[in-house]
Design a protein around this motif. Structure first.
Motif, short mmCIF file in Angstrom:
data_model
loop_
_atom_site.label_atom_id
_atom_site.label_comp_id
_atom_site.label_asym_id
_atom_site.label_seq_id
_atom_site.Cartn_x
_atom_site.Cartn_y
_atom_site.Cartn_z
N THR A 195 0.84 -1.20 0.00
CA THR A 195 0.00 0.00 0.00
C THR A 195 0.87 1.25 0.00
O THR A 195 0.57 2.23 -0.71
CB THR A 195 -0.92 0.00 1.24
OG1 THR A 195 -1.79 -1.13 1.18
CG2 THR A 195 -1.76 1.27 1.29
N GLY A 196 1.97 1.22 0.76
CA GLY A 196 2.86 2.36 0.81
C GLY A 196 3.42 2.72 -0.55
O GLY A 196 3.42 3.89 -0.95
N SER A 201 3.64 6.05 -5.48
CA SER A 201 3.55 6.14 -6.94
C SER A 201 2.51 7.16 -7.35
O SER A 201 2.71 7.94 -8.29
CB SER A 201 3.23 4.77 -7.53
OG SER A 201 3.13 4.83 -8.93
N ASP A 202 1.39 7.18 -6.63
CA ASP A 202 0.32 8.15 -6.92
C ASP A 202 0.75 9.58 -6.62
O ASP A 202 0.15 10.53 -7.13
CB ASP A 202 -0.93 7.83 -6.08
CG ASP A 202 -1.58 6.50 -6.49
OD1 ASP A 202 -1.29 6.02 -7.60
OD2 ASP A 202 -2.36 5.97 -5.68
N LEU A 203 1.78 9.74 -5.79
CA LEU A 203 2.23 11.07 -5.39
C LEU A 203 3.11 11.74 -6.44
O LEU A 203 3.32 12.96 -6.41
CB LEU A 203 3.00 10.96 -4.06
CG LEU A 203 3.55 12.24 -3.43
CD1 LEU A 203 2.43 13.23 -3.10
CD2 LEU A 203 4.35 11.90 -2.16
N GLN A 345 12.89 2.64 -6.96
CA GLN A 345 13.42 3.17 -8.21
C GLN A 345 12.51 2.85 -9.40
O GLN A 345 12.35 3.66 -10.31
CB GLN A 345 14.82 2.59 -8.46
CG GLN A 345 15.87 3.11 -7.47
CD GLN A 345 17.20 2.41 -7.61
OE1 GLN A 345 17.30 1.32 -8.20
NE2 GLN A 345 18.25 3.02 -7.07
N ARG A 346 11.90 1.69 -9.38
CA ARG A 346 11.03 1.29 -10.50
C ARG A 346 9.67 1.96 -10.44
O ARG A 346 9.16 2.42 -11.48
CB ARG A 346 10.84 -0.23 -10.48
CG ARG A 346 12.02 -1.04 -10.98
CD ARG A 346 11.70 -2.51 -11.12
NE ARG A 346 11.48 -3.17 -9.82
CZ ARG A 346 10.29 -3.51 -9.36
NH1 ARG A 346 9.19 -3.28 -10.06
NH2 ARG A 346 10.19 -4.13 -8.18
N GLU A 347 9.09 2.03 -9.25
CA GLU A 347 7.69 2.46 -9.15
C GLU A 347 7.49 3.91 -8.72
O GLU A 347 6.44 4.49 -8.97
CB GLU A 347 6.96 1.55 -8.17
CG GLU A 347 6.94 0.08 -8.56
CD GLU A 347 6.22 -0.79 -7.54
OE1 GLU A 347 5.41 -0.24 -6.75
OE2 GLU A 347 6.46 -2.01 -7.53
N VAL A 348 8.50 4.47 -8.09
CA VAL A 348 8.30 5.79 -7.49
C VAL A 348 9.20 6.86 -8.12
O VAL A 348 8.72 7.81 -8.74
CB VAL A 348 8.52 5.74 -5.96
CG1 VAL A 348 8.26 7.11 -5.34
CG2 VAL A 348 7.63 4.68 -5.31
N SER A 349 10.49 6.71 -7.97
CA SER A 349 11.40 7.78 -8.41
C SER A 349 11.79 7.67 -9.87
O SER A 349 12.30 8.64 -10.44
CB SER A 349 12.66 7.79 -7.55
OG SER A 349 13.39 6.59 -7.70
#
Length: 350
Positions: A195-196, A201-203, A345-349
């Motif tokens: 969930t985190g 990712s939505d942010l 690295q893959r999903e967020v940044s």
């Protein structure tokens, strides 16, 4: 005489190449009058003046100071494991736990470091390794002139802050605690990182920068390029002293302590000097001077907390447990860290 070296990524790469090529180079001879201390780059000049120089004068031990990011310095320790070039490492609790698992640190004899008896229980290692010498609190740094109401963690996702948010990379001291705070706020608890990661990712539309150095975060806020960022209370104190419109507020959930620890490197050339240094660092007098000079909150029960720190952090500056702050599960974090870094690295940044 203090000698200072900053451990940049490029310098680290060069040192690793040199180490590899040198093969079985002779180990440096032990010298009881020389000590190498590895620490953070943030506030290093004030650390030298407030802690290192007085320690040298008191003990007659010459200190070489290395500075750099947690990850870079831990990598250097690992590469030099069989022939350490550092005696004491001042490093965040998560990276200390990684180093302990990798067999890089020695346990500390309390009889050789008597000031350990005077520190708070939360600052003591349950496994007998080096103690915390200071701690920070996870929360939200923000521009008080731009964000009129103190922001909550949920405020980060508000569409009106598109492009005005900075987020800590997982390599920073605030990175993993922030991931767990998001997981606790939106999921079933701090370990609900699925969930985190989804929420982080939505942010992304709101994020201007994923920062990996505290100095970068302070600059972004100071220039007004971002209006809020999850981070540690420490980095709001100097701006507040200077009258700048930067404040800090704790989260409702996910109130985590991020401690900085002092570790003795296994195989250190000057272990006795390392013990003396850690004991000196934990003394009430030095703790008070460090708090006044570069805002390190004391862990010695007899040390007073400056009003400038209490103004930013509130009662948690002297009693984090009473304010609802706890330490993250470090062993769990170490176990999952590599997977989390890859996923971040893959999903967020990325």
């Amino acid at each position: 005489m203090i000698r200072t070296a900053r451990l940049t990524t490029g310098a680290l790469a060069a040192s690793l190449i040199a180490f590899t090529l040198s093969g079985c180079a002779e180990s440096a001879k032990a010298d009881p009058k020389k000590l190498t201390v590895s620490t953070f780059g943030f506030g290093a000049d004030r650390f030298e003046e407030t802690v290192i120089k007085p320690f040298e004068k008191k003990t007659g031990i010459d200190v070489t100071l290395e500075t750099g990011a947690n990850a870079d310095r831990l990598t250097k320790l690992r590469v030099n494991k069989n022939d350490p070039t550092v005696d004491v490492v001042m490093i965040s609790d998560l990276f200390a736990a990684m180093g302990q698992k990798q067999g890089l640190f020695d346990k500390v004899d309390p009889e050789k470091v008597p000031n350990m008896a005077k520190i708070y229980d939360f600052a003591k290692s349950q496994d007998g390794y080096g103690p915390a010498y200071t701690y920070q609190l996870l929360g939200m740094l923000y521009r008080t002139d731009k964000v009129k109401q103190p922001p909550t963690l949920e405020t980060l996702w508000d569409a009106k802050y598109k492009g005005k948010v900075a987020v800590p990379d997982l390599s920073t001291s605030a990175g993993v605690p922030f991931l767990q705070a998001v997981s606790a706020t939106y999921g079933s608890g701090p370990k609900d990182t699925d969930t985190g990661f989804k929420k982080l990712s939505d942010l992304k539309p709101n994020v201007l920068k994923f920062f990996n150095r505290s100095t970068e975060l302070v600059s972004l806020l100071d220039r007004g390029e971002v209006e809020m960022a999850p981070g540690l209370d420490l980095f709001a104190v100097d701006p507040a002293k200077a009258g700048k419109p930067i404040g800090w507020v704790p989260f409702d959930k996910g109130r985590y302590v991020a401690a900085n620890t002092a570790q003795i490197v296994k195989g250190a050339k000057n272990k006795a000097g390392a013990e003396k240094f850690i004991d000196y660092l934990l003394s009430a007098d030095v703790q008070e001077k460090a708090a006044a000079s570069f805002n390190d909150k004391p862990v010695n029960k007899d040390a007073k907390v400056p009003a400038t720190i209490t103004k930013v952090s509130g009662e948690a500056a002297s009693d984090p447990a009473a304010a609802g702050f706890t330490s993250p599960d470090l062993k769990y974090s170490v176990e999952h860290n590599d997977a989390w870094v890859d996923r971040f690295q893959r999903e967020v940044s990325g």
